[in-house]
Write a protein that holds these residues in place. Structure first.
Motif: not given
Lengths: 332, 327
Positions: A32, A38, A65-66, A69-70, A72-73, A80, A289
């Motif tokens: 990971e 990031k 999902k990746q 999440e990216d 979100g970062l 979620q 994304y």
């Protein structure tokens, strides 16, 4: 068996399994660390929930999902992703639970033309914006505010159009489907058939199953029973991978062409060898994304929602190495 | 005549030693189906087509022979599909990420499978939860664990390693995995038919109370059978990894029902106490053969599953009728 002996054996079993998990976990963490840059967060602090029809073990949805999440970062939002594992009723239940959690926005993959209409309206009535991603209801009215993804029939047509150069009038093509009847399979195969009809190529759909041993056996059996087959045009990543392996295994590289979707581990090598001529990459990272970005912007700037076509990346021998590098980074 | 006495009687005679009385009907059904399939499509009985069947049969078949032992002893295991994904993922990760020798990684993977079986067995026998519930829970737990460990992404494994060729390579064009399937089937057949443990397995599933009264360690018998199926599921999953060159977290989905199906088609009673390894081999081959002939014959996609279902019901009905007449 004495209690002490049972205790000892239990302890050893738990230690073996947990140490294996620990070691694998350490490897996962290492893997990971090489994933996408990031770039910090704007710290918007919103909370979004995405409800997918997909399976948590499907590499395609793992890339969605990746991307989610990216995003979100980057935007400092909590995200979620919930999976219904292909069960429409369960997806409606998950959507209800998502509404109860009171997020700032919901994304949902709409795989049924009517099943989600009511629950989407319920979320909107509560002031929760809902946009669809990955799959959309293009045929009947639906209250979702926007769609982020690719039009499935158009994607199937794109594959067929790309593969036209390898086929000629009178040829025969099989279209294996992991789950016949699912909207992606229905629409993509329709698109492929449209493109094949244009050049006079006959087609037949095959229920290929979703377990690799079964899929291998069924595709091989089809080729055995239909030696007139000149191409295997797949609607999903699993069958695309297996079809390439079957054609190589049976030494049919110069007879049967393969085309399909996504880049599962054995598909890249098959493209390099010229067995699989092309695959369409739906760019799932962007689907996850942009869904989060759009929801964040709708909340942040009260912007109106708008559709985003996440494109149809064609992967063939010209760019496979470059794309495979990005697959390793979990971006493609 | 008690079941134990019946079994003793069965062991006499040469042919009967290989083909137990109840196996004859499933062998007849298999031969009949193969004859019909060959008449329907002459390609069916060609070497090339039979290789297709034997290449993919072992992954399900190896699990099914473990399932046979467990069902005979009166229990189920619904977690085999998850073990099929989890243990090989551990194997592939240990080899590719941690640099462990592939053979040791395979051994570790099988130990993990055996450990999962042990946990299933302990919870079922010592806590007293029905195995259906225990393994339903562990089915979800281990599937979750493999998703957690993999983050949903496949773990690559080198297909050209000697260990991969040993278990999933070719021997003069013949798929080696089928030889392993037969080897494990023979070992399990010997255990089931010719050892005290096999005898205990039948009696434990046939009548638990009588078994306890006879002094048979029923809990130990069941736990060992859970461990056997766990190890076999890990091995079968590893064979798929060797064949595909990747360990997938979604591997083995639905395999538990297929394994139970192959076992039942082969004549094993879901109530326990009765069943054979040879029957299960035939059951597994029937499942893949039925799919094969339907595809060879060009059945339309949306009728495919219906045809498979109908043919399997007809085959099992014929099996029951033949066996009923013989009894």
């Amino acid at each position: 068996m004495s209690k002490r002996r049972v205790l000892w054996i239990s302890l050893v079993a738990v230690m073996i399994i947990s140490s294996s998990l620990f070691m694998v976990g350490a490897g996962t963490k290492e893997a990971e660390e090489v994933v996408p840059a990031k770039v910090g967060g704007a710290g918007l602090g919103y909370k979004f929930i995405l409800v997918s029809h997909g399976s948590s073990g499907d590499p395609f949805h793992s890339v969605v999902k990746q991307g989610m999440e990216d995003a979100g970062l980057v935007y400092g939002c909590a995200v979620q992703l919930l999976f219904s594992e292909g069960d429409n009723a369960k997806q409606v239940d998950l959507m209800e639970q998502a509404i109860s959690a009171g997020p700032d926005g919901i994304g949902i993959s709409i795989v049924d033309p009517v099943a989600f209409d009511e629950v989407i309206q319920k979320a909107l009535d509560k002031g929760i914006p809902v946009i669809s991603f990955n799959n959309d209801d293009a045929n009947t009215p639906n209250p979702r505010l926007a769609y982020i993804g690719a039009a499935e029939r158009a994607v199937g047509y794109q594959l067929g159009k790309t593969m036209q150069q390898y086929l000629k009038r009178g040829d025969h093509v099989v279209i294996p489907e992991e789950v016949p009847g699912m909207s992606y399979a229905v629409n993509r195969s329709a698109g492929i058939i449209d493109a094949m009809d244009e050049i006079g190529v006959t087609t037949e759909e095959l229920d290929a199953g979703y377990e690799r041993a079964t899929t291998t056996s069924r595709i091989e059996s089809y080729l055995m029973g239909h030696p007139e087959t000149d191409g295997i045009l797949n609607v999903g990543g699993l069958t695309t991978e297996v079809a390439g392996m079957v054609v190589e295994d049976r030494g049919l590289e110069n007879k049967v062409v393969v085309g399909g979707f996504d880049l599962l581990p054995n598909t890249g090598p098959a493209i390099k060898k010229g067995i699989t001529k092309a695959v369409i990459d739906q760019q799932p990272y962007l689907q996850g994304y942009y869904t989060v970005v759009q929801l964040a912007m709708m909340k942040y700037g009260k912007f109106a929602a708008f559709d985003i076509d996440t494109g149809r990346g064609i992967v063939d021998t010209s760019n496979v190495d470059e794309v495979l590098e990005l697959v390793g980074m979990r971006i493609r | 005549m008690s079941k134990v006495q019946k079994k003793t009687k069965h062991r006499t005679g040469n042919l009967k030693k290989v083909l137990r009385y109840k196996d004859i009907s499933i062998v007849i059904i298999t031969i009949a189906l193969f004859t019909i399939f060959t008449l329907v499509n002459k390609k069916f009985l060609t070497k090339e087509n039979l290789f297709i069947i034997v290449k993919t049969t072992p992954e399900l078949g190896i699990i099914a022979i473990g399932m046979t032992m467990l069902i005979i002893s009166g229990e189920f295991d619904l977690s085999v599909g998850s073990t099929f994904a989890f243990a090989p993922f551990i194997m592939a990760s240990l080899s590719e990420r941690m640099g462990l020798h592939p053979v040791f990684a395979l051994i570790m993977g099988i130990i993990v499978g055996v450990g999962i079986g042990f946990i299933n067995g302990i919870i079922t026998t010592k806590v007293g939860i029905p195995s259906f519930i225990t393994t339903l829970g562990t089915m979800m737990a281990w599937r979750g664990a493999v998703l957690l460990a993999s983050a949903g992404f496949p773990q690559a494994f080198q297909r050209d390693l000697p260990v991969a060729r040993l278990f999933a390579g070719r021997l003069s064009g013949f798929p080696v995995q089928f030889i392993w399937f037969i080897v494990f089937a023979i070992i399990m057949w010997i255990i089931l038919e010719n050892t005290r443990f096999g005898n205990w397995t039948y009696v434990t599933g046939g009548n638990r109370n009588a078994s306890v009264a006879l002094g048979i360690p029923v809990d130990r018998v069941k736990i060992i059978n859970f461990m056997i199926i766990g190890g076999l599921a890990a091995l079968a999953g590893s064979i798929q990894v060797f064949r595909m060159g990747s360990a997938y977290s979604n591997a083995g989905l639905g395999m538990e029902l297929q394994a139970i199906g192959a076992t039942v088609i082969g004549g094993t009673m879901l109530t326990g106490g009765s069943g054979t390894i040879i029957g299960t081999i035939m059951g597994t081959i029937i499942i893949f053969s039925v799919e094969n002939i339907i595809i060879l014959s060009g059945a339309p996609a949306f009728w495919f599953r219906t045809f498979v279902g109908v043919i399997i019901i007809v085959a099992v009905s014929a099996h029951v009728l033949i066996q009923g007449r013989r009894d």
